[in-house]
Design an enzyme around this catalytic site. Structure first.
Site: not given
Length: 525
Positions: A55, A196, A215, A237-238, A252, A316
């Protein structure tokens, strides 16, 4: 056709071909024929996004309009841009599409139909249209018949802004226009900007409907118990929510209504640097035909090396949630019983797990302490201690206090257990200590979700006032108090006080903070 009428209303003229709602196979075929990416040995499409491999937060803007001006938390994160500058960029962007193919995907953001938003994605690239097809919720044929978008996102990586004329910070831009119900993106091929941007839109719209946007990833146990995992990219998180013993709801972004939680998306966008089949089997097995990889290194035979970070550490994989065995395809879950705040502490001083009161939960939610990990934003080469309000400041348009109050109310009404989990370093700061073992973190998370930490003995951290368990099944008891992992105890206290100072400095910038949260802030040494 309705689609052509819609395109005319948006100003599109003289486009070459319009490819609308193509299948996965068709999109992959078009991407390969266009030279946008190559197939790997597993069948996934691998794309290189060029210099933008993460990002670009300094290139994100919100059009400043009277209808929203007083609602937005303007500043370094939510940067205003004038309507006339948006109009100028938009005109040139539409002209750029003349003679080019368009790829269109119509989908939903939000699995709960009461709160879902219809979104039309218009892409220059087939691979990015594949991305949104796999990441967002795919409508049925019946739902597509009279599909009328509530928001439109237009993405053209090949179109570059002129910073001098357009008042942007670089050639890249991500601009949200709430009155026109539109997002425009240019100059960057990193697909995460699309994901996002829609998240940011929902973070403004849903609170007005009584829904807390979050989030976080979410999963659910066989007894119907939902757990939430908050944290920035790279904090786990994932990985932690993809638990073979629980069903994944989403990895997410979610909303929390009065009736439960729901996924914003229909897919996952997992980091895959150093991915291994042993440590993350569900993600490993999800990388197959239909999955889009970004910036992963593959040889001429399509064999992938997930340890190679020559392009970025922010490699990713984007795939639909049904690629995860047992995933909750309807994308909804019950009101949470457990919340886990994940932080990758680069100082190496926070406990590997600690139990929070409601007030502490609101404080740490507003603080959002973690480390920016390499590659998740441009220019980040090694972990940097940072604070990201609500564990997602770049995507939260309103005052963090507003979201924290909503969270506190929901925690209290549902009697939720909240834990702070350090997935970062132990035994010393980054460069000295070591990253917390994934097996230990998994054991602590499992114990928290199963309720095994409810009645164990706790001790208070002398500086952060966090309650640390003295035992946890599957975890050496000596690591539960972080000072035990440091050889030099004085050094530990020095680093801990340094981090506490950063907490205080960060929290001092917040406004409209409830008194009980101010008391938590004041209690930290």
């Amino acid at each position: 056709m309705l689609i052509n009428e819609n395109l005319n209303s948006l100003g599109f003229k003289g486009v070459k071909n319009i490819y609308k709602n193509l299948s996965v196979s068709e999109l992959v075929e078009r991407a390969v024929l266009n030279g946008e990416g190559k197939l790997t040995s597993s069948g996934a499409l691998n794309v290189n996004t060029g210099k933008y491999t993460g990002r670009s937060p300094e290139d994100r803007f919100i059009v400043d309009q009277r209808s929203i001006h007083n609602d937005i938390n303007w500043g370094k994160v939510n940067v205003p841009i004038a309507q006339e500058n948006f109009d100028l960029i938009y005109k040139k962007l539409i002209e750029y599409f003349q003679g080019k193919d368009l790829y269109i995907f119509d989908g939903f953001a939000g699995a709960d139909k009461r709160y879902s938003m219809k979104v039309r994605f218009i892409n220059e690239l087939a691979c990015q249209n594949l991305f949104v097809h796999q990441l967002f919720i795919r409508p049925t044929e019946e739902e597509l018949i009279n599909f009328s978008p509530e928001f439109t996102l237009i993405c053209a990586p090949g179109f570059k802004a002129d910073p001098v004329v357009d008042k942007t910070n670089s050639e890249a831009f991500v601009i949200i226009n709430f009155e026109k119900k539109m997002v425009i993106i240019g100059g960057t091929m990193y697909s995460g900007e699309m994901k996002k941007s829609i998240f940011s839109v929902l973070n403004y719209i849903l609170p007005q409907k009584g829904v807390l946007p979050m989030h976080c990833s979410a999963n659910i146990g066989i007894e119907g118990d939902t757990a939430l995992f908050f944290g920035l990219s790279g904090t786990g998180k994932t990985t932690l929510s993809a638990d073979p013993n629980r069903r994944l709801i989403g990895d997410d972004e979610h909303g929390w209504s009065d009736d439960g939680i729901f996924n914003f998306e229909g897919g996952c966008y997992a980091k895959c640097i150093n991915l291994s089949k042993d440590n993350e089997p569900q993600i490993w097995n999800a990388i197959k035909f239909g999955t889009m990889l970004e910036n992963v290194v593959a040889d001429k035979n399509g064999e992938v090396d997930y340890s190679d970070d020559r392009f970025t550490e922010n490699t990713r994989a984007a795939y639909p949630v049904d690629y995860i065995p047992g995933a909750v395809l309807e994308g909804t879950g019950s009101i949470p019983k457990t919340i886990l705040f994940l932080t990758a502490d680069a100082f190496g001083v926070l406990p590997p797990i600690s139990k929070l009161t409601k007030e502490q939960a609101m404080y740490h939610f507003m603080s959002g302490y973690t480390s920016k990990l390499a590659g998740t934003e441009r220019g980040i080469k090694e972990p940097q201690a940072t604070f990201s309000a609500c564990f997602g400041a770049p995507f939260m348009p309103m005052n963090p206090s507003f979201y924290a109050k909503m969270l506190g109310d929901k925690i209290e009404s549902a009697d939720v257990d909240v834990y702070l989990v350090n997935t970062g370093w132990a035994g010393g700061p980054y460069g000295v200590g070591k990253r917390m073992k994934l097996s230990y973190t998994r054991a602590m998370v499992t114990a928290a979700i199963n309720g095994e930490l409810k009645n164990v003995e706790y001790v208070e951290h002398p500086i952060f006032k966090l309650m640390m368990p003295v035992s946890c099944q599957g975890v050496p008891s000596e690591i539960l108090n972080p000072i035990n992992t440091w050889e030099n105890k004085d050094e530990y206290r020095k680093y801990a006080l340094e981090l506490a100072k950063k907490f205080k400095e960060n929290f001092s910038k917040f406004t409209d903070v409830p008194e009980n949260i101010q008391e938590i802030a004041a209690s930290i040494e």
